[in-house]
Design a protein around this motif. Structure first.
Motif, mmCIF file in Angstrom:
data_model
loop_
_atom_site.group_PDB
_atom_site.id
_atom_site.type_symbol
_atom_site.label_atom_id
_atom_site.label_comp_id
_atom_site.label_asym_id
_atom_site.label_seq_id
_atom_site.Cartn_x
_atom_site.Cartn_y
_atom_site.Cartn_z
ATOM 1 N N SER A 1 0.713 -1.340 0.120
ATOM 2 C CA SER A 1 -0.100 0.066 -0.045
ATOM 3 C C SER A 1 1.007 1.814 0.332
ATOM 4 C CB SER A 1 -1.100 0.273 1.413
ATOM 5 O OG SER A 1 -1.648 -1.441 1.017
ATOM 6 N N VAL A 2 1.878 0.993 0.310
ATOM 7 C CA VAL A 2 3.447 2.651 0.673
ATOM 8 C C VAL A 2 3.790 2.887 -0.987
ATOM 9 C CG1 VAL A 2 5.481 0.991 1.144
ATOM 10 C CG2 VAL A 2 5.114 3.348 2.179
ATOM 11 N N ARG A 3 3.242 3.892 -0.913
ATOM 12 C CA ARG A 3 3.767 4.607 -2.390
ATOM 13 C C ARG A 3 5.484 4.490 -2.564
ATOM 14 N NH1 ARG A 3 6.842 9.111 -1.785
ATOM 15 N NH2 ARG A 3 6.382 10.901 0.447
ATOM 16 N N ARG A 4 6.282 4.171 -3.755
ATOM 17 C CA ARG A 4 7.300 3.993 -3.723
ATOM 18 C C ARG A 4 7.415 5.669 -3.168
ATOM 19 N NH1 ARG A 4 6.771 3.256 -10.404
ATOM 20 N NH2 ARG A 4 5.873 0.539 -10.216
ATOM 21 N N ASN A 5 9.130 4.988 -2.515
ATOM 22 C CA ASN A 5 10.329 5.789 -1.747
ATOM 23 C C ASN A 5 9.324 6.544 -0.735
ATOM 24 O OD1 ASN A 5 12.513 6.484 -3.891
ATOM 25 N ND2 ASN A 5 10.533 7.129 -5.028
ATOM 26 N N GLY A 6 8.092 5.957 -0.472
ATOM 27 C CA GLY A 6 7.011 5.787 1.347
ATOM 28 C C GLY A 6 8.014 5.247 2.487
ATOM 29 N N LEU A 7 7.323 5.829 3.433
ATOM 30 C CA LEU A 7 7.705 5.214 4.358
ATOM 31 C C LEU A 7 6.686 4.248 5.678
ATOM 32 C CD1 LEU A 7 9.650 5.159 7.317
ATOM 33 C CD2 LEU A 7 8.209 6.827 7.619
ATOM 34 N N ILE A 8 7.226 2.820 6.205
ATOM 35 C CA ILE A 8 6.274 1.848 6.777
ATOM 36 C C ILE A 8 6.521 2.767 8.202
ATOM 37 C CG2 ILE A 8 5.592 -0.438 7.007
ATOM 38 C CD1 ILE A 8 6.056 -1.065 4.481
ATOM 39 N N SER A 9 6.607 2.720 9.170
ATOM 40 C CA SER A 9 6.171 2.851 9.835
ATOM 41 C C SER A 9 5.986 1.684 10.626
ATOM 42 C CB SER A 9 5.966 4.548 10.788
ATOM 43 O OG SER A 9 6.354 4.381 12.456
ATOM 44 N N SER A 10 6.396 0.558 11.415
ATOM 45 C CA SER A 10 5.802 -0.365 12.257
ATOM 46 C C SER A 10 6.181 -0.608 13.310
ATOM 47 C CB SER A 10 6.561 -1.416 11.285
ATOM 48 O OG SER A 10 6.033 -2.808 12.249
ATOM 49 N N LEU A 11 4.989 -0.531 14.446
ATOM 50 C CA LEU A 11 4.936 -0.162 15.656
ATOM 51 C C LEU A 11 4.601 -1.633 16.416
ATOM 52 C CD1 LEU A 11 2.891 2.287 16.813
ATOM 53 C CD2 LEU A 11 5.452 2.755 16.878
ATOM 54 N N GLY A 12 3.750 -2.390 14.826
ATOM 55 C CA GLY A 12 3.818 -4.269 15.599
ATOM 56 C C GLY A 12 4.674 -5.354 15.734
ATOM 57 N N MET A 13 4.520 -5.915 17.134
ATOM 58 C CA MET A 13 5.787 -6.666 17.283
ATOM 59 C C MET A 13 5.634 -7.966 16.743
ATOM 60 S SD MET A 13 6.311 -8.920 20.847
ATOM 61 C CE MET A 13 6.721 -7.262 22.032
ATOM 62 N N GLY A 14 6.319 -8.190 15.622
ATOM 63 C CA GLY A 14 6.200 -8.692 14.778
ATOM 64 C C GLY A 14 6.999 -10.397 15.000
ATOM 65 N N HIS A 15 6.737 -11.532 14.740
ATOM 66 C CA HIS A 15 7.546 -12.393 15.135
ATOM 67 C C HIS A 15 7.617 -14.017 14.335
ATOM 68 C CE1 HIS A 15 2.754 -12.032 16.498
ATOM 69 N NE2 HIS A 15 3.080 -13.806 15.870
ATOM 70 N N THR A 16 7.341 -13.422 12.835
ATOM 71 C CA THR A 16 7.687 -14.288 11.990
ATOM 72 C C THR A 16 8.515 -13.405 10.865
ATOM 73 O OG1 THR A 16 5.465 -12.928 10.630
ATOM 74 C CG2 THR A 16 5.204 -15.590 12.481
ATOM 75 N N ASP A 17 9.020 -14.328 9.892
ATOM 76 C CA ASP A 17 9.584 -14.238 8.788
ATOM 77 C C ASP A 17 9.057 -12.323 7.603
ATOM 78 O OD1 ASP A 17 12.001 -15.850 9.674
ATOM 79 O OD2 ASP A 17 11.475 -16.793 8.576
ATOM 80 N N LEU A 18 9.814 -11.860 7.896
ATOM 81 C CA LEU A 18 8.946 -10.557 6.687
ATOM 82 C C LEU A 18 8.442 -11.173 5.456
ATOM 83 C CD1 LEU A 18 11.748 -7.898 7.036
ATOM 84 C CD2 LEU A 18 9.151 -8.111 8.479
ATOM 85 N N PRO A 19 7.764 -11.016 5.113
ATOM 86 C CA PRO A 19 6.733 -11.449 3.725
ATOM 87 C C PRO A 19 7.103 -10.677 2.518
ATOM 88 C CG PRO A 19 4.838 -9.625 5.499
ATOM 89 C CD PRO A 19 6.194 -10.204 5.864
ATOM 90 N N PHE A 20 8.050 -10.051 2.351
ATOM 91 C CA PHE A 20 8.829 -9.169 1.173
ATOM 92 C C PHE A 20 10.168 -9.616 1.419
ATOM 93 C CE2 PHE A 20 7.719 -5.819 4.415
ATOM 94 C CZ PHE A 20 8.755 -5.667 4.564
ATOM 95 N N THR A 21 10.832 -9.771 0.414
ATOM 96 C CA THR A 21 12.118 -9.398 0.082
ATOM 97 C C THR A 21 13.304 -8.291 -0.079
ATOM 98 O OG1 THR A 21 11.920 -9.982 -1.956
ATOM 99 C CG2 THR A 21 11.800 -12.126 -1.265
ATOM 100 N N SER A 22 14.822 -8.212 -0.276
ATOM 101 C CA SER A 22 15.339 -7.561 0.193
ATOM 102 C C SER A 22 14.665 -6.409 -1.524
ATOM 103 C CB SER A 22 16.514 -7.795 0.476
ATOM 104 O OG SER A 22 16.878 -8.853 0.053
ATOM 105 N N LEU A 23 15.222 -7.907 -1.974
ATOM 106 C CA LEU A 23 15.240 -7.070 -3.033
ATOM 107 C C LEU A 23 13.735 -6.345 -3.550
ATOM 108 C CD1 LEU A 23 15.760 -6.933 -5.988
ATOM 109 C CD2 LEU A 23 14.317 -9.366 -7.016
ATOM 110 N N ASP A 24 12.171 -6.752 -3.463
ATOM 111 C CA ASP A 24 11.603 -6.389 -2.698
ATOM 112 C C ASP A 24 11.492 -5.091 -2.697
ATOM 113 O OD1 ASP A 24 10.057 -8.356 -4.115
ATOM 114 O OD2 ASP A 24 9.915 -8.949 -1.592
ATOM 115 N N CYS A 25 12.442 -4.334 -1.622
ATOM 116 C CA CYS A 25 12.705 -3.191 -1.418
ATOM 117 C C CYS A 25 13.115 -2.541 -1.879
ATOM 118 C CB CYS A 25 12.673 -3.238 0.499
ATOM 119 S SG CYS A 25 11.665 -4.422 1.876
ATOM 120 N N TYR A 26 14.459 -3.116 -2.192
ATOM 121 C CA TYR A 26 15.466 -2.245 -3.446
ATOM 122 C C TYR A 26 14.149 -1.578 -4.332
ATOM 123 C CZ TYR A 26 19.358 -1.625 -6.776
ATOM 124 O OH TYR A 26 19.587 -0.780 -7.988
#
Length: 371
Positions: free
Chosen positions: A281-306
């Motif tokens: 949902s975030v735009r390109r070059n946007g920010l995800i400010s995450s406060l939730g305490m995650g306890h699983t692997d991230l559902p996206f890859t470093s390439l996705d972020c790149y």
């Protein structure tokens, strides 16, 4: 003041197994300790991670990291407080002297621990020991006069959830203010688009902080109708129930943001599905400010972020570092939270309280130990 030798406390044993038990009242162990007689203690959403078995719980530990009370005993090095002071507590302890504390990152203090976790008994009890008291406790503000519509229990929100909500919003403000790709002027947030995932207690506090800073395009996603109604009251301009309106978020992005996406997403859940929704949902070059305490692997890859140039900020709130600035805002908006605490009960009813909170039947649970 006479201090009892025994007390009631809520103890974690296993998944869905918490019990109110009789324990010894804690004693001063170090010269920087303080002992509090607890007035109010809260149940937080992060307590549910171990309660539900998503993460390993602190077996045998008194739980709870939201509490306030009166100092009944202090160590020899504590000069900032005296016996009889009414105080609020951060949900973590911190030394105040290490590099992290001095640079505003108290959540990463070299000695930090969270109340109610392994190695540090919490505040769902009649008494609690507070290590590093001078860097963990804050004198409770006056809450008197005709302008205040709430009792002192409202300050329990400052133990964790309000300052954490503020932290998530502050990261968004800092990003939008300095990011050269932002399409809005610094400190003018009326045209920015914000998606908030999660309308639990932390999320609702964040919504109110967003409104305080002038955000006018706030979309809140959750699945609990009562929480979504509260989000509207606290400042959301649109709410989406992801269970009954499964395509509405995609439609909003396409029609209301021209398919670009949100300038920033405040993720206040921690679940993998919420993180994936934030990323999509975030735009390109946007920010995800995450406060939730995650306890699983991230559902996206470093390439996705790149490829998306996405900016992501995770982590526990630096509560002690941000406490005073967030408290200043809280004093302005606290009356808006007069109905926020909807379930006050005795510490004897801990099983019922956790069960109701776990099933989203109540919004905010507080154990009232003043009676």
């Amino acid at each position: 003041m006479t201090i009892s030798k025994s007390m009631k406390a809520v103890v974690f044993h296993d998944k869905y197994d918490i019990r109110t038990e009789i324990k010894d009242v804690p004693k001063i162990q170090n010269e920087n300790d303080a002992i509090l007689k607890v007035s109010y203690s809260g149940v937080c959403g992060t307590d549910l991670h171990s309660y539900r078995g998503h993460i390993k719980g602190p077996t045998g530990t008194i739980i709870g990291h939201e509490f306030l009370g009166e100092i009944v005993e202090i160590g020899s090095n504590v000069t900032k407080f005296k016996v009889g002071d009414s105080v609020l507590s951060n949900f973590t302890i911190q030394c105040g002297e290490c590099w992290y504390c001095k640079h505003g990152y108290s959540g990463q203090c070299v000695i930090t621990n969270t109340f109610g976790k392994i190695g540090l008994d919490g505040g769902q009890a009649e008494y609690v020991r507070v290590p590093y008291a001078e860097n963990t406790l804050i004198k409770k503000p006056e809450n008197k006069g005709s302008e205040s519509e709430v009792d002192d229990s409202i300050y329990l929100l400052m133990a964790d959830i309000f300052v954490t909500g503020y932290y998530g919003v502050k990261k968004i403000i800092d990003f939008l203010s300095i990011n050269p790709t932002a399409t809005i002027k610094a400190q003018d947030f009326s045209k920015s688009t914000i998606l908030q995932i999660g309308a639990g207690p932390v999320g609702l506090c964040a919504t109110r902080v967003l409104k305080h800073f002038g955000f006018k395009n706030i979309v809140v996603v959750d699945s609990v109708p009562s929480r979504l109604n509260e989000a509207i009251k606290f400042g959301a301009t649109k709410v989406i129930n992801f269970e009954t309106e499964s395509n509405e978020l995609s439609r909003y992005i396409e029609q209301e943001t021209n398919g670009i996406g949100f300038d920033a997403v405040l993720e206040a859940v921690g679940a993998s599905s919420a993180q994936r929704t934030a990323f999509d949902s975030v735009r390109r070059n946007g920010l995800i400010s995450s406060l939730g305490m995650g306890h699983t692997d991230l559902p996206f890859t470093s390439l996705d972020c790149y490829l998306k140039n996405v900016n992501i900020s995770f982590g526990r709130c630096h509560a002690a570092s941000l406490f005073h600035e967030s408290l200043e805002i809280f004093e302005h908006v606290k009356n808006d939270f007069k109905d926020f605490i909807d379930y006050k009960t005795s510490i004897d009813n801990s099983k019922e309280a956790f069960d109701l909170f776990d099933k989203h039947k109540v919004n905010k649970v507080i154990f009232d130990l003043t009676k």
